[in-house]
Motif scaffolding. Structure first.
Motif, PDB file in Angstrom:
ATOM      1  N   ALA A   1       0.999  -5.297   7.754  1.00  0.00           N
ATOM      2  CA  ALA A   1      -0.087  -4.310   7.752  1.00  0.00           C
ATOM      3  C   ALA A   1      -0.093  -3.485   6.469  1.00  0.00           C
ATOM      4  O   ALA A   1      -1.121  -2.892   6.103  1.00  0.00           O
ATOM      5  N   ASP A   2       1.046  -3.458   5.780  1.00  0.00           N
ATOM      6  CA  ASP A   2       1.170  -2.665   4.550  1.00  0.00           C
ATOM      7  C   ASP A   2       0.815  -3.473   3.303  1.00  0.00           C
ATOM      8  O   ASP A   2       0.740  -2.935   2.205  1.00  0.00           O
TER       9      ASP A   2
ATOM     10  N   VAL B   1       6.354 -13.028   5.689  1.00  0.00           N
ATOM     11  CA  VAL B   1       6.443 -11.781   6.450  1.00  0.00           C
ATOM     12  C   VAL B   1       6.813 -12.056   7.905  1.00  0.00           C
ATOM     13  O   VAL B   1       6.151 -12.852   8.582  1.00  0.00           O
ATOM     14  N   THR B   2       7.847 -11.387   8.379  1.00  0.00           N
ATOM     15  CA  THR B   2       8.237 -11.485   9.787  1.00  0.00           C
ATOM     16  C   THR B   2       8.040 -10.156  10.509  1.00  0.00           C
ATOM     17  O   THR B   2       7.967 -10.114  11.724  1.00  0.00           O
ATOM     18  N   ASP B   3       7.933  -9.065   9.749  1.00  0.00           N
ATOM     19  CA  ASP B   3       7.738  -7.725  10.311  1.00  0.00           C
ATOM     20  C   ASP B   3       6.249  -7.378  10.220  1.00  0.00           C
ATOM     21  O   ASP B   3       5.697  -7.279   9.124  1.00  0.00           O
TER      22      ASP B   3
ATOM     23  N   LYS C   1       0.822  -1.217   0.000  1.00  0.00           N
ATOM     24  CA  LYS C   1       0.000   0.000   0.000  1.00  0.00           C
ATOM     25  C   LYS C   1       0.855   1.265   0.000  1.00  0.00           C
ATOM     26  O   LYS C   1       0.533   2.244  -0.703  1.00  0.00           O
ATOM     27  N   SER C   2       1.935   1.251   0.767  1.00  0.00           N
ATOM     28  CA  SER C   2       2.779   2.444   0.852  1.00  0.00           C
ATOM     29  C   SER C   2       3.447   2.757  -0.482  1.00  0.00           C
ATOM     30  O   SER C   2       3.603   3.931  -0.842  1.00  0.00           O
ATOM     31  N   LEU C   3       3.820   1.721  -1.232  1.00  0.00           N
ATOM     32  CA  LEU C   3       4.434   1.948  -2.540  1.00  0.00           C
ATOM     33  C   LEU C   3       3.440   2.609  -3.487  1.00  0.00           C
ATOM     34  O   LEU C   3       3.776   3.572  -4.195  1.00  0.00           O
ATOM     35  N   PHE C   4       2.212   2.094  -3.502  1.00  0.00           N
ATOM     36  CA  PHE C   4       1.192   2.692  -4.366  1.00  0.00           C
ATOM     37  C   PHE C   4       0.936   4.144  -3.968  1.00  0.00           C
ATOM     38  O   PHE C   4       0.762   5.021  -4.827  1.00  0.00           O
ATOM     39  N   ALA C   5       0.911   4.416  -2.666  1.00  0.00           N
ATOM     40  CA  ALA C   5       0.664   5.783  -2.195  1.00  0.00           C
ATOM     41  C   ALA C   5       1.825   6.710  -2.563  1.00  0.00           C
ATOM     42  O   ALA C   5       1.614   7.846  -3.023  1.00  0.00           O
ATOM     43  N   GLU C   6       3.061   6.225  -2.386  1.00  0.00           N
ATOM     44  CA  GLU C   6       4.247   7.035  -2.696  1.00  0.00           C
ATOM     45  C   GLU C   6       4.312   7.401  -4.174  1.00  0.00           C
ATOM     46  O   GLU C   6       4.703   8.514  -4.527  1.00  0.00           O
ATOM     47  N   ARG C   7       3.935   6.447  -5.043  1.00  0.00           N
ATOM     48  CA  ARG C   7       4.052   6.666  -6.485  1.00  0.00           C
ATOM     49  C   ARG C   7       2.752   7.160  -7.129  1.00  0.00           C
ATOM     50  O   ARG C   7       2.747   7.442  -8.331  1.00  0.00           O
TER      51      ARG C   7
ATOM     52  N   ASN D   1      -6.746 -11.297  10.667  1.00  0.00           N
ATOM     53  CA  ASN D   1      -6.052 -10.053  10.375  1.00  0.00           C
ATOM     54  C   ASN D   1      -6.707  -9.416   9.146  1.00  0.00           C
ATOM     55  O   ASN D   1      -7.555 -10.046   8.499  1.00  0.00           O
ATOM     56  N   PRO D   2      -6.377  -8.166   8.794  1.00  0.00           N
ATOM     57  CA  PRO D   2      -7.046  -7.494   7.672  1.00  0.00           C
ATOM     58  C   PRO D   2      -6.975  -8.260   6.351  1.00  0.00           C
ATOM     59  O   PRO D   2      -7.954  -8.269   5.597  1.00  0.00           O
ATOM     60  N   LEU D   3      -5.838  -8.894   6.055  1.00  0.00           N
ATOM     61  CA  LEU D   3      -5.734  -9.650   4.808  1.00  0.00           C
ATOM     62  C   LEU D   3      -6.675 -10.848   4.806  1.00  0.00           C
ATOM     63  O   LEU D   3      -7.291 -11.160   3.784  1.00  0.00           O
ATOM     64  N   GLN D   4      -6.798 -11.523   5.945  1.00  0.00           N
ATOM     65  CA  GLN D   4      -7.723 -12.644   6.032  1.00  0.00           C
ATOM     66  C   GLN D   4      -9.163 -12.179   5.838  1.00  0.00           C
ATOM     67  O   GLN D   4      -9.944 -12.818   5.137  1.00  0.00           O
ATOM     68  N   ARG D   5      -9.516 -11.062   6.465  1.00  0.00           N
ATOM     69  CA  ARG D   5     -10.889 -10.556   6.335  1.00  0.00           C
ATOM     70  C   ARG D   5     -11.202 -10.196   4.888  1.00  0.00           C
ATOM     71  O   ARG D   5     -12.272 -10.530   4.368  1.00  0.00           O
TER      72      ARG D   5
END
Length: 439
Positions: free
Chosen positions: A301-302, A294-296, A170-176, A375-379
């Motif tokens: 969340a991103d 993912v470990t972080d 999500k952050s990459l899409f927002a940045e670009r 988590n949000p991805l599961q939902r």
């Protein structure tokens, strides 16, 4: 899939261990004969009316723990014991045919759709219509469809599934300033923009035993361009691979290939996924099991995804690839009454909730199961699947795995190396179809 949440790699011992399968799934290969044999738990002629035997392929830590929690809860509620026979995924699948022809456990783990229907048609499983009468209406029409044999009877009780989609940061899409595409034209335009920004648009890793990963893109291109019915007919050997509709799939795919991460044939799916997490690539056509990388938690969340874009408005985005795992009842269970009580429990919301607490990498199939711990991805994944008009599995689950592993995959991966008009590739695949499918 060392978690059970990815499609089946198509070579023994390669790629993620949990879904290892050999080409000759429905007949024993030399490798299978050399492997440890899958045998029933306590296989003798007499039945213990207080015990249900359960053959499980959940040998990895998370599913093994999850099944232990489920069987413990069932014993507590029913008073029946469950004798679990756990075998590693590869051995289970290599030995499944001889296992079912012998004296198998009462209940065994397996896959929905074509693979379930194969054993049902061979008379190696018991119908479960009476179990489904007790399960109620907690399942979608698409899930019910995946649980029926060709004769219309139920042979399968589902436990979990997970979707394939197009994942991104999500952050990459927002940045670009990128916007989520809804159509194929928007998808290709976004890929071109990413390329212009110095970014590899689409992650690619199908080296070694990970060639199965290319099937996600092929399946979605076919589903979106030609619809669910044609896709399933192609997978089941009922339609020619030289059909102009299949030709169109490769034509569409060729539009996308310039935007793939280079040298995908020399990269694992895990490395391709990591490139997405590291923002070295913009998107990845992959399953929810991506989250296992993912470990972080900040990165988790991103993460987000969007449904594979629409190609033909007639089909829209009505089909979702969502491999589904669950259970079947052997042909002559020693404790049929107890086994059906166990299966009724396994298909219920309580069992799915108990399983997901121990193995959160998948989604409960029963719509009455609580999603409070998701988590949000599961939902979002659950919402995507719930909206689907059709649910496909994955090419090697919807088709003969031998055909996919020895004919289709070599053809498609060779073509991806030099994506020409595809006619020769499709002709070569078609020439082998009759070896695996008979009228």
């Amino acid at each position: 899939m060392t978690q059970a949440s990815r499609p089946t790699p198509l070579a023994p011992g390669s790629g993620p261990g949990r879904r290892g399968v050999v080409g000759g799934l429905f007949g024993l290969t030399a490798a299978a004969l050399a492997a440890p044999v899958l045998t029933a738990c306590g296989g003798g002629p007499k039945a213990d009316p207080k015990t249900v035997t359960f053959g499980s392929n959940g040998a990895d830590a998370a599913p093994k723990s999850a099944y232990a929690a489920v069987t413990k809860a069932f014993t507590r509620d029913s008073g029946l014991k469950v004798a679990t026979n756990t075998v590693d995924h590869d051995t289970f699948q290599k030995s499944i045919t001889s296992y079912l022809q012998g004296t198998p456990d009462d209940v065994f783990t397996w896959f929905a759709g074509y693979r379930m229907q194969y054993f049902a048609k061979k008379g190696l499983a018991t119908p479960l219509d009476d179990v489904w009468e007790k399960l109620g209406d907690g399942f979608s029409d698409a899930t019910r469809q995946l649980s029926r044999g060709e004769d219309g009877k139920y042979y399968f009780v589902p436990l979990y599934n997970y979707p394939w989609a197009v994942f991104y940061r999500k952050s990459l899409f927002a940045e670009r300033g990128y916007e989520v595409p809804a159509t194929w034209e928007e998808f290709i335009a976004l890929a071109k923009r990413m390329r212009g920004d110095g970014l590899d648009p689409v992650a690619s890793g199908y080296g070694g035993g990970d060639s199965w990963s290319v099937l996600g893109a092929f399946d979605y291109l076919n589903l979106r361009a030609n619809g669910y019915d044609f896709h399933m007919a192609l997978m089941r050997g009922e339609t020619s691979w030289t059909d102009q509709r299949t030709t169109r799939v490769l034509d569409l795919w060729r539009e996308l290939t310039p935007h793939y991460q280079k040298s995908g044939g020399g990269r694992s799916w895990q490395d391709a996924a990591q490139s997405l997490l590291d923002k070295k690539t913009g998107m990845a056509v992959i399953g929810l099991f991506l989250g296992q990388q993912v470990t972080d938690e900040k990165i988790r969340a991103d993460l987000d995804f969007f449904a594979f874009p629409e190609i033909d408005p007639a089909h829209g985005q009505d089909a979702v690839e969502a491999p589904t795992d669950g259970f079947m009842l052997s042909r002559r269970p020693k404790n049929e009454d107890g086994a059906k009580k166990f299966l009724t429990y396994l298909g219920g919301a309580a069992a799915e909730e108990a399983y997901m607490k121990a193995d959160p990498s998948n989604l409960a199939v029963n719509e009455r199961a609580s999603t409070a711990s998701y988590n949000p991805l599961q939902r979002k994944s659950a919402e995507l699947i719930a909206r689907a008009k059709h649910i496909s599995q994955f090419a090697d689950r919807d088709s003969d795995p031998g055909f996919i592993s020895t004919v289709v995959l070599p053809g498609l991966t060779e073509w991806l190396g030099h994506p020409d008009d595809g006619a020769a590739t499709l002709k070569k695949i078609e020439s082998q179809r009759s070896r695996f499918f008979t009228a």
